[in-house]
Design a protein around this motif. Structure first.
Motif, PDB file in Angstrom:
ATOM      1  N   PHE A 172     -16.406 -15.603 -72.500  1.00 47.69           N
ATOM      2  CA  PHE A 172     -15.203 -16.201 -71.928  1.00 47.69           C
ATOM      3  C   PHE A 172     -15.574 -17.564 -71.346  1.00 47.69           C
ATOM      4  N   ARG A 173     -14.884 -18.592 -71.796  1.00 48.25           N
ATOM      5  CA  ARG A 173     -15.100 -19.910 -71.209  1.00 48.25           C
ATOM      6  C   ARG A 173     -13.759 -20.466 -70.764  1.00 48.25           C
ATOM      7  N   ARG A 174     -13.616 -20.672 -69.469  1.00 52.44           N
ATOM      8  CA  ARG A 174     -12.374 -21.204 -68.902  1.00 52.44           C
ATOM      9  C   ARG A 174     -12.625 -22.625 -68.429  1.00 52.44           C
ATOM     10  N   ASP A 200      -4.036 -18.597 -61.282  1.00 52.20           N
ATOM     11  CA  ASP A 200      -5.454 -18.257 -61.359  1.00 52.20           C
ATOM     12  C   ASP A 200      -5.811 -16.971 -60.625  1.00 52.20           C
ATOM     13  N   LEU A 201      -4.830 -16.287 -60.053  1.00 50.51           N
ATOM     14  CA  LEU A 201      -5.075 -14.981 -59.451  1.00 50.51           C
ATOM     15  C   LEU A 201      -4.826 -13.845 -60.445  1.00 50.51           C
ATOM     16  N   PHE A 202      -4.332 -14.156 -61.616  1.00 48.52           N
ATOM     17  CA  PHE A 202      -4.023 -13.126 -62.616  1.00 48.52           C
ATOM     18  C   PHE A 202      -5.277 -12.531 -63.233  1.00 48.52           C
ATOM     19  N   GLY A 203      -6.340 -13.320 -63.290  1.00 47.88           N
ATOM     20  CA  GLY A 203      -7.598 -12.855 -63.863  1.00 47.88           C
ATOM     21  C   GLY A 203      -7.796 -13.290 -65.292  1.00 47.88           C
ATOM     22  N   LEU A 204      -9.028 -13.696 -65.618  1.00 48.25           N
ATOM     23  CA  LEU A 204      -9.340 -13.931 -67.027  1.00 48.25           C
ATOM     24  C   LEU A 204      -9.232 -12.624 -67.800  1.00 48.25           C
ATOM     25  N   VAL A 205      -9.679 -11.532 -67.174  1.00 44.04           N
ATOM     26  CA  VAL A 205      -9.430 -10.189 -67.688  1.00 44.04           C
ATOM     27  C   VAL A 205      -8.547  -9.468 -66.673  1.00 44.04           C
ATOM     28  N   HIS A 206      -7.435  -8.930 -67.151  1.00 44.91           N
ATOM     29  CA  HIS A 206      -6.447  -8.268 -66.298  1.00 44.91           C
ATOM     30  C   HIS A 206      -6.283  -6.837 -66.806  1.00 44.91           C
ATOM     31  N   VAL A 235     -15.412  -2.639 -69.222  1.00 43.50           N
ATOM     32  CA  VAL A 235     -15.622  -4.077 -69.410  1.00 43.50           C
ATOM     33  C   VAL A 235     -17.111  -4.298 -69.189  1.00 43.50           C
ATOM     34  N   THR A 236     -17.851  -4.488 -70.274  1.00 48.38           N
ATOM     35  CA  THR A 236     -19.307  -4.481 -70.162  1.00 48.38           C
ATOM     36  C   THR A 236     -19.939  -5.619 -70.958  1.00 48.38           C
ATOM     37  N   ALA A 237     -21.041  -6.139 -70.400  1.00 48.48           N
ATOM     38  CA  ALA A 237     -21.928  -7.093 -71.086  1.00 48.48           C
ATOM     39  C   ALA A 237     -21.194  -8.324 -71.599  1.00 48.48           C
ATOM     40  N   ASN A 238     -20.275  -8.841 -70.792  1.00 52.05           N
ATOM     41  CA  ASN A 238     -19.581 -10.071 -71.147  1.00 52.05           C
ATOM     42  C   ASN A 238     -20.153 -11.239 -70.344  1.00 52.05           C
ATOM     43  N   GLN A 239     -20.035 -12.435 -70.923  1.00 53.15           N
ATOM     44  CA  GLN A 239     -20.426 -13.664 -70.243  1.00 53.15           C
ATOM     45  C   GLN A 239     -19.162 -14.416 -69.847  1.00 53.15           C
ATOM     46  N   PHE A 240     -19.048 -14.743 -68.552  1.00 51.42           N
ATOM     47  CA  PHE A 240     -17.923 -15.527 -68.056  1.00 51.42           C
ATOM     48  C   PHE A 240     -18.443 -16.890 -67.604  1.00 51.42           C
ATOM     49  N   SER A 241     -17.907 -17.953 -68.198  1.00 51.32           N
ATOM     50  CA  SER A 241     -18.287 -19.319 -67.849  1.00 51.32           C
ATOM     51  C   SER A 241     -17.033 -20.027 -67.354  1.00 51.32           C
ATOM     52  N   TYR A 242     -17.017 -20.352 -66.062  1.00 51.79           N
ATOM     53  CA  TYR A 242     -15.800 -20.885 -65.433  1.00 51.79           C
ATOM     54  C   TYR A 242     -16.077 -22.277 -64.909  1.00 51.79           C
ATOM     55  N   SER A 243     -15.304 -23.274 -65.400  1.00 50.24           N
ATOM     56  CA  SER A 243     -15.504 -24.651 -64.960  1.00 50.24           C
ATOM     57  C   SER A 243     -14.159 -25.363 -64.904  1.00 50.24           C
ATOM     58  N   VAL A 244     -13.515 -25.315 -63.732  1.00 50.59           N
ATOM     59  CA  VAL A 244     -12.209 -25.942 -63.520  1.00 50.59           C
ATOM     60  C   VAL A 244     -12.274 -26.708 -62.209  1.00 50.59           C
ATOM     61  N   PRO A 245     -11.814 -27.953 -62.174  1.00 51.12           N
ATOM     62  CA  PRO A 245     -11.810 -28.689 -60.906  1.00 51.12           C
ATOM     63  C   PRO A 245     -10.999 -27.953 -59.842  1.00 51.12           C
ATOM     64  N   ALA A 246     -11.478 -27.968 -58.612  1.00 50.54           N
ATOM     65  CA  ALA A 246     -10.795 -27.258 -57.524  1.00 50.54           C
ATOM     66  C   ALA A 246      -9.352 -27.727 -57.365  1.00 50.54           C
ATOM     67  N   ALA A 247      -9.105 -28.999 -57.611  1.00 53.40           N
ATOM     68  CA  ALA A 247      -7.759 -29.540 -57.436  1.00 53.40           C
ATOM     69  C   ALA A 247      -6.768 -28.978 -58.454  1.00 53.40           C
ATOM     70  N   ALA A 249     -19.422  -3.294 -65.899  1.00 51.62           N
ATOM     71  CA  ALA A 249     -20.877  -3.218 -65.806  1.00 51.62           C
ATOM     72  C   ALA A 249     -21.556  -4.374 -66.523  1.00 51.62           C
ATOM     73  N   THR A 250     -22.617  -4.855 -65.916  1.00 52.85           N
ATOM     74  CA  THR A 250     -23.540  -5.857 -66.467  1.00 52.85           C
ATOM     75  C   THR A 250     -22.804  -7.059 -67.057  1.00 52.85           C
ATOM     76  N   ASN A 251     -21.787  -7.508 -66.350  1.00 52.31           N
ATOM     77  CA  ASN A 251     -21.120  -8.748 -66.734  1.00 52.31           C
ATOM     78  C   ASN A 251     -21.744  -9.903 -65.959  1.00 52.31           C
ATOM     79  N   ASN A 252     -21.923 -11.037 -66.615  1.00 46.45           N
ATOM     80  CA  ASN A 252     -22.549 -12.192 -65.992  1.00 46.45           C
ATOM     81  C   ASN A 252     -21.510 -13.279 -65.753  1.00 46.45           C
ATOM     82  N   ILE A 253     -21.458 -13.783 -64.518  1.00 43.70           N
ATOM     83  CA  ILE A 253     -20.460 -14.786 -64.133  1.00 43.70           C
ATOM     84  C   ILE A 253     -21.179 -16.070 -63.735  1.00 43.70           C
ATOM     85  N   ARG A 254     -20.777 -17.148 -64.369  1.00 42.65           N
ATOM     86  CA  ARG A 254     -21.273 -18.489 -63.993  1.00 42.65           C
ATOM     87  C   ARG A 254     -20.048 -19.345 -63.712  1.00 42.65           C
ATOM     88  N   ALA A 255     -19.934 -19.863 -62.472  1.00 46.37           N
ATOM     89  CA  ALA A 255     -18.726 -20.582 -62.087  1.00 46.37           C
ATOM     90  C   ALA A 255     -19.070 -21.760 -61.185  1.00 46.37           C
TER      91      ALA A 255
END
Length: 393
Positions: free
Chosen positions: A285-287, A299-305, A313-325, A348-354
């Motif tokens: 997942f790349r947002r 943005d409160l709805f979730g990338l996964v809802h 929901v297992t072994a997924n990579q989440f890459s989140y890069s959005v300006p705070a504004a 389980a074992t999901n990796n989040i980079r934000a």
């Protein structure tokens, strides 16, 4: 032996296929039906569309089984890039190519191809083994965001069906590319769908459909994949770009795996209305932030809802890069995974980079959620005490 292979350019129809390929294909289907009259001798036929540009003025109605309509390439060309360019005089080509059908309805219908046969009970009208392969369906013109401007549908299947295939097709500038109701063992593979409102819809109910190895791009105001009341869908190996939205409603035991998901809007996979026992595994997942504004979710709805039980929901990579504004609501911590309801969901074992403080959220109605190496202590926002956590170190 009766001929069962037709070429639209050599068939002796009342018009040329360049003038109205819809009318020509309807006349070919009528010819097939006139020659295949016995219940036990209806093998169907192949209709071949050679490379070329063909206008479709009349909706094609398919009411026979075992029909393959095929061309020699999906011929996709981005009409959005073309229409956003002021000068295309030096381009090598400005139209989609290969076996290219331009949908220019003059008959008052929205569908380019309607697949439907009457009969009661439903088994009587059930259609089998229809294949669409290797040609381009082009809505020709639309308005930004390339969805509601023309209300055109590429292929609409409205009878219960078995073992349909959509392979190597190209779709552009359609409100909906492919809509299939009552699908049993339907396959969508190697299609290129872009600049359409919704790419693939499975309506009514379906079972064991496969959606694999497709490019699904820019479903701006609709869905990349939509399914309701589905059982056992496999959604795997797809590249889903921009406004990525896979939504399953009351759908169970489906697998969403090994997809590349890139979106500039919130919500990328949603399991709703009690969708249960589904597996979301090994996706990237790349947002990011880009063109357009989401009118459906913040943005409160979730990338996964998730609103259902026993989902994993297992072994997924989440890459989140959005300006705070650009976060909505302003100042909120974006939600990566929202468990909005249900019991015994397993993360389980999901990796989040934000680039921002992000959250994994459990709503108050959830029970017995298990979280293993999916969020650190600061990332979990639980509105319930009924969960088990092994925090990411």
């Amino acid at each position: 032996m009766t001929n069962t292979v037709y070429d639209v350019t050599t068939f002796n129809g009342t018009v040329s296929p360049q003038t109205d390929i819809g009318k020509v294909i309807n006349e070919i289907i009528a010819d097939i039906k006139s020659k295949q009259t016995s219940q036990n001798t209806r093998p169907g036929a192949v209709i071949y569309i050679p490379p070329g540009h063909y206008d479709l003025l009349t909706r094609v109605v398919i009411d026979i089984s075992f029909l393959t309509i095929k061309g020699s390439g999906h011929g996709f060309l981005s009409r959005a890039i073309h229409d956003d360019t002021s000068d295309t005089s030096n381009w090598f080509e400005v139209q989609p190519g290969s076996s290219h059908i331009r949908v220019k309805h003059t008959d008052g219908n929205n569908e380019a191809f309607l697949v439907q046969r009457s009969g009661a009970p439903a088994e009587v009208g059930r259609l089998n083994g229809v294949v669409f392969q290797d040609f381009c369906i082009d809505g020709v013109a639309s308005t930004k965001p390339y969805v509601e401007g023309n209300h055109k549908i590429g292929i609409s299947v409205q009878s219960d069906n078995d073992s349909f295939r959509f392979e190597g097709m190209g779709f552009v500038y359609l409100t909906q590319a492919m809509v299939v109701r009552g699908a049993d063992a339907c396959g969508f593979t190697n299609n290129f769908v872009a600049e359409c409102g919704t790419s693939i819809s499975l309506t009514g109910a379906s079972q064991v459909a496969k959606i694999t190895n497709n490019y699904l791009i820019s479903a701006w105001a609709g869905y990349s994949v939509f399914a309701e009341n589905a059982e056992g869908i496999l959604i795997s190996g797809n590249t889903v770009l921009w406004a990525c939205n896979i939504t399953l409603i009351n759908s169970n035991r489906c697998t969403i795996s090994a997809n590349k998901l890139l979106s500039n809007f919130p919500s990328m996979i949603a399991l709703t209305n009690g969708s249960s026992e589904n597996l979301i595994f090994g996706n990237h997942f790349r947002r990011v932030y880009g063109d357009g504004t989401s009118t459906r979710y913040d943005d409160l709805f979730g990338l996964v809802h998730i609103n259902g039980s026993d989902n994993a929901v297992t072994a997924n990579q989440f890459s989140y890069s959005v300006p705070a504004a650009d976060i909505t609501p302003s100042g909120a911590a974006p939600t990566i995974i929202l468990v909005a309801g249900g019991n015994r969901n397993y993360l389980a074992t999901n990796n989040i980079r934000a680039n921002l403080d992000v959250k994994v959220v459990l709503d108050s109605s959830t029970t017995k959620t298990k979280l293993l190496y999916t969020a650190n202590g600061d990332q979990l926002q639980a509105h319930t005490n009924d969960y088990a956590l092994v925090a990411t170190p």
